[in-house]
Design a protein around this motif. Sequence first.
Motif, PDB file in Angstrom:
ATOM      1  N   SER A  35       0.196   7.603   9.055  1.00 25.92           N
ATOM      2  CA  SER A  35       0.951   6.565   8.357  1.00 25.92           C
ATOM      3  C   SER A  35       2.068   7.172   7.528  1.00 25.92           C
ATOM      4  O   SER A  35       1.962   8.297   7.042  1.00 25.92           O
ATOM      5  CB  SER A  35       0.016   5.745   7.457  1.00 25.92           C
ATOM      6  OG  SER A  35      -0.506   6.556   6.416  1.00 25.92           O
ATOM      7  N   SER A  37       4.380   6.024   4.218  1.00 22.89           N
ATOM      8  CA  SER A  37       4.528   5.038   3.152  1.00 22.89           C
ATOM      9  C   SER A  37       5.768   5.353   2.328  1.00 22.89           C
ATOM     10  O   SER A  37       6.149   6.516   2.160  1.00 22.89           O
ATOM     11  CB  SER A  37       3.285   5.022   2.250  1.00 22.89           C
ATOM     12  OG  SER A  37       3.082   6.286   1.643  1.00 22.89           O
ATOM     13  N   GLY A  60       1.309  -1.297  13.201  1.00 22.58           N
ATOM     14  CA  GLY A  60       1.259  -2.262  12.111  1.00 22.58           C
ATOM     15  C   GLY A  60       1.955  -1.793  10.849  1.00 22.58           C
ATOM     16  O   GLY A  60       2.107  -0.601  10.601  1.00 22.58           O
ATOM     17  N   THR A  61       2.365  -2.788  10.059  1.00 19.29           N
ATOM     18  CA  THR A  61       3.031  -2.530   8.786  1.00 19.29           C
ATOM     19  C   THR A  61       2.400  -3.395   7.707  1.00 19.29           C
ATOM     20  O   THR A  61       2.124  -4.574   7.930  1.00 19.29           O
ATOM     21  CB  THR A  61       4.541  -2.845   8.880  1.00 19.29           C
ATOM     22  OG1 THR A  61       5.120  -2.063   9.931  1.00 19.29           O
ATOM     23  CG2 THR A  61       5.253  -2.528   7.579  1.00 19.29           C
ATOM     24  N   SER A  62       2.172  -2.815   6.547  1.00 21.89           N
ATOM     25  CA  SER A  62       1.652  -3.567   5.405  1.00 21.89           C
ATOM     26  C   SER A  62       2.528  -3.289   4.198  1.00 21.89           C
ATOM     27  O   SER A  62       3.189  -2.251   4.110  1.00 21.89           O
ATOM     28  CB  SER A  62       0.200  -3.184   5.109  1.00 21.89           C
ATOM     29  OG  SER A  62       0.092  -1.815   4.781  1.00 21.89           O
ATOM     30  N   SER A  63       2.546  -4.224   3.243  1.00 22.16           N
ATOM     31  CA  SER A  63       3.369  -4.051   2.045  1.00 22.16           C
ATOM     32  C   SER A  63       2.603  -4.489   0.814  1.00 22.16           C
ATOM     33  O   SER A  63       1.676  -5.291   0.886  1.00 22.16           O
ATOM     34  CB  SER A  63       4.673  -4.847   2.170  1.00 22.16           C
ATOM     35  OG  SER A  63       4.388  -6.232   2.297  1.00 22.16           O
ATOM     36  N   GLN A  64       3.005  -3.927  -0.315  1.00 21.73           N
ATOM     37  CA  GLN A  64       2.357  -4.221  -1.586  1.00 21.73           C
ATOM     38  C   GLN A  64       3.411  -4.213  -2.674  1.00 21.73           C
ATOM     39  O   GLN A  64       4.250  -3.304  -2.753  1.00 21.73           O
ATOM     40  CB  GLN A  64       1.281  -3.180  -1.880  1.00 21.73           C
ATOM     41  CG  GLN A  64       0.577  -3.344  -3.212  1.00 21.73           C
ATOM     42  CD  GLN A  64      -0.447  -2.252  -3.447  1.00 21.73           C
ATOM     43  OE1 GLN A  64      -0.873  -1.588  -2.526  1.00 21.73           O
ATOM     44  NE2 GLN A  64      -0.823  -2.072  -4.693  1.00 21.73           N
ATOM     45  N   ILE A  76       5.700   0.050   1.087  1.00 22.60           N
ATOM     46  CA  ILE A  76       5.524  -0.337   2.496  1.00 22.60           C
ATOM     47  C   ILE A  76       4.837   0.808   3.234  1.00 22.60           C
ATOM     48  O   ILE A  76       5.228   1.975   3.084  1.00 22.60           O
ATOM     49  CB  ILE A  76       6.882  -0.650   3.160  1.00 22.60           C
ATOM     50  CG1 ILE A  76       7.597  -1.768   2.399  1.00 22.60           C
ATOM     51  CG2 ILE A  76       6.678  -1.049   4.620  1.00 22.60           C
ATOM     52  CD1 ILE A  76       8.992  -2.046   2.911  1.00 22.60           C
ATOM     53  N   ARG A  78       3.629   2.013   7.080  1.00 18.83           N
ATOM     54  CA  ARG A  78       3.705   1.776   8.527  1.00 18.83           C
ATOM     55  C   ARG A  78       2.801   2.774   9.241  1.00 18.83           C
ATOM     56  O   ARG A  78       2.853   3.971   8.973  1.00 18.83           O
ATOM     57  CB  ARG A  78       5.141   1.905   9.020  1.00 18.83           C
ATOM     58  CG  ARG A  78       5.317   1.588  10.510  1.00 18.83           C
ATOM     59  CD  ARG A  78       6.779   1.325  10.843  1.00 18.83           C
ATOM     60  NE  ARG A  78       7.230   0.079  10.239  1.00 18.83           N
ATOM     61  CZ  ARG A  78       8.469  -0.411  10.377  1.00 18.83           C
ATOM     62  NH1 ARG A  78       9.364   0.260  11.084  1.00 18.83           N
ATOM     63  NH2 ARG A  78       8.811  -1.541   9.800  1.00 18.83           N
TER      64      ARG A  78
END
Length: 260
Positions: A35, A37, A60-64, A76, A78
Amino acid sequence: MIRFLFLLILPFILNAQVEIKVPKSFILGEPVVFSISSSGSDVEFPNIKNINNFVVQNIGTSSQINIINGSRSKKIVRKYRFFPTNDMVIPSFKIKINGKIEQTKPQKIKLQKVIKTKSNNFDLTLKINKDKTYVGEELILTMTFKYKKDIQIYDLKFTPPQFENFWSKQLQTNKRLKDDLYVVQELNFLIFPQKSGVLEISPFRIDVVLPDHSGRSSFFGTPTKRKNIYSNGLKIDVKPLPDNTYLIGDFKIKTTVDKT
């Protein structure tokens, strides 16, 4: 003194804007998931399609969003996946954050040798009817998998083996054996070595999905975890056929003559 501390902390904060997480080792046939970030309001990730000619998938991608003392920042993450076959170095990647270029550090990953799983709850073992043979002679390989009867299992997945340097066929002789403590299953394969030398059969793998009691239950039920069970590997000493020999096996020969 305050200015000196500020100068020390500032480079650390800048470097923390981008981070790459990579496992140190991997097992052949299993994916390497890493990953990247980054923290910033405007982030552009690199388009990673391959690494050392191995195809890379974006999974996939996640964000906070974090708000500290009224300051708003966005993180972010990925994730990527690929299937390398040897030791390698994941190169440095450039990420554009708020108009500035940041770079990750190169990461080394090492191919790990598969070792037979040792567990009181599971066992996966390979056996063969003989470890010395000739090219083209048939061998029977038996895979035995057992697990404790009181273990709660949601799913089992058997990864079909790749018999390199062998012709193979799975026999329709699957057995479920009786045991007081374990559920025992057997699979048999017919294999024929295609060349001489010391040939290896790589360990087999079975994926087991179990309840994860360390996680929190939700409306959808108990969380699960995956455990990979590996067998032993095998080595077979394969000798070349004697000169002018083209067939090997058991034969019945019948002759007749029209007159005595």
